[in-house]
Enzyme design. Structure first.
Site: not given
Length: 445
Positions: A92, A148-150
């Protein structure tokens, strides 16, 4: 209904990457947060932070000034709300990597979402961001560093070469960067504890996670925003994290921004069910293993997504969820308490007409009589209401957010209203059941 909550900390998440509230609005909403049962804030600044020097280009047009950050912290202190700032340091990262000056630090050149963990300049970049944020948060006890959400991790050129070496994996790569970022935080301010979102961790082998050094540096936040989350699975995950050496864990639920990227009003029933499930997790897991819960209120799914529910529209859902956590459930007494705190006559929990019933014209005539006059009245007042809405939005938000929200929602809302009226007009009362000869249908059986 009453009872003590298992969550010592109850933080409201402010996602500032879309429709960031004006400080004047925060001065009005913080006392309400406290009255509803919150005792902390997770502030995800993104491009609303007043970065200086080479990072100044990260600022949004209406970014808060340093004095406004101090005022936000002052207001939070007056309302006994602990502030945990959030700085994205891995995934992100669009608000940073979209800029030409930092585009060379992308994991994959085409995508600005993920930072390349192999470049020394990458760690220097996030280190500089962390330094500036901590400087304006001198009393911070915790700092959330995202992670998160890499997406696309391991797909960059440098990562592909690194992964060809024996015993290297994307999990190891992820943990290495987490450890480096957390170490950077501790070096800058030893008293600050880093928090991370946990979604990159559950599938990692226990021995790898335990040996990484990460459990000694960070506290993971287990997030799940679904209404039917797997309670037993969450308890098992908590036990795994404890075995790996994480001394403290956090939970994260959602009061808005988790049921559709363009949602305008939170489905309160969904979010209440989500919090009921988290209460079950807290009651089933190791005693006192959860430090607290973060009630997330996402404003965009990512930096480039449309706005979802605005904060004012999410307040009834937030109020219901906080009170549920404090009272251990949500019955009529808790509902009445929420209505009293918000000064509203009725809290709508469910949608009275579902898409299924509208499509099949299976709407009770009583509901038609209840909804149709109000919908017709709304249509007749549309222009005036839009002007009033715009004026109200300008009190809370900056001009760019007002313009975006009106463009994304007003015209589509008018179309939905017209479609609803069309559906209502096409509904006819169901036929009466056949009766026996000579029998009065109005008689009791």
């Amino acid at each position: 209904m009453s009872g003590s909550t298992p969550f010592q900390m109850r933080l409201v998440h402010l996602d500032l990457k879309g429709a960031p509230p004006k400080v004047s609005y925060l001065s009005e909403i913080f006392p309400l947060f406290r009255a509803l049962g919150a005792n902390g804030l997770l502030i995800e600044y993104e491009d609303m932070f007043p970065y200086e020097g080479p990072l100044r280009l990260l600022r949004a047009k209406y970014a808060y000034s340093p004095s406004e950050i101090k005022e936000i912290l002052h207001l939070a202190g007056l309302n006994e709300l602990e502030v945990i700032p959030l700085v994205q340091t891995f995934g992100h990262m669009e608000f940073v990597l979209k800029h030409t000056a930092f585009a060379h630090l992308r994991e994959v050149g085409s995508f600005p979402c993920t930072l390349n963990p192999h470049e020394a300049e990458s760690l220097a970049l996030v280190g500089a961001m962390i330094d500036q944020v901590l400087e304006l948060h001198p009393g911070a006890q915790r700092l959330h560093v995202g992670c998160d959400e890499v997406y696309y991790l391991g797909e960059g050129e440098a990562s592909r070469r690194w992964l060809q070496q024996e015993q290297n994996s994307t999990g190891k790569l992820c943990l290495s960067h987490m450890r480096a970022v957390a170490s950077r935080v501790k070096a800058r301010r030893p008293s600050v504890t880093p928090l991370v979102w946990d979604d990159m961790l559950p599938d990692l082998p226990e021995d790898q996670l335990a040996a990484s050094g990460v459990p000694q540096l960070v506290e993971p936040v287990l997030w799940d925003y679904t209404a039917d989350l797997d309670v037993h699975g969450k308890v098992l995950l908590m036990q795994k994290y404890r075995r790996c050496g994480f001394p403290r864990l956090w939970a994260a639920s959602a009061f808005k921004g988790a049921t559709g990227p363009s949602q305008a009003v939170p489905p309160v029933e969904h979010h209440l069910r989500n919090h009921v499930q988290w209460l079950q997790v807290a009651g089933s897991g190791p005693t006192d293993s959860l430090q607290g819960i973060i009630l997330t209120g996402w404003q965009r799914y990512d930096h480039y997504s449309v706005l979802c529910e605005l904060l004012p529209a999410g307040v009834p859902s937030l109020a219901a969820c906080l009170q549920l956590l404090l009272r251990g459930g949500f019955d009529e007494d808790v509902k009445a308490k929420v209505e009293n705190l918000l000064g509203i006559s009725s809290l709508e929990i469910t949608d009275p007409v579902s898409p299924y019933h509208r499509q099949r014209k299976l709407i009770h005539p009583v509901m038609v009589q209840h909804i149709q006059p109000a919908a017709l009245s709304l249509l007749a007042q549309w222009s005036t209401l839009v002007q009033e809405l715009e004026a109200a939005l300008q009190l809370a938000f900056y001009p760019d957010a007002v313009e975006e929200w009106l463009e994304e929602n007003v015209h589509p809302s008018l179309q939905r209203l017209q479609a609803l009226l069309q559906d209502l007009s096409e509904v006819s009362a169901p036929p009466l059941p056949p009766t026996s000869p000579g029998r009065d249908v109005a008689q009791d059986p």
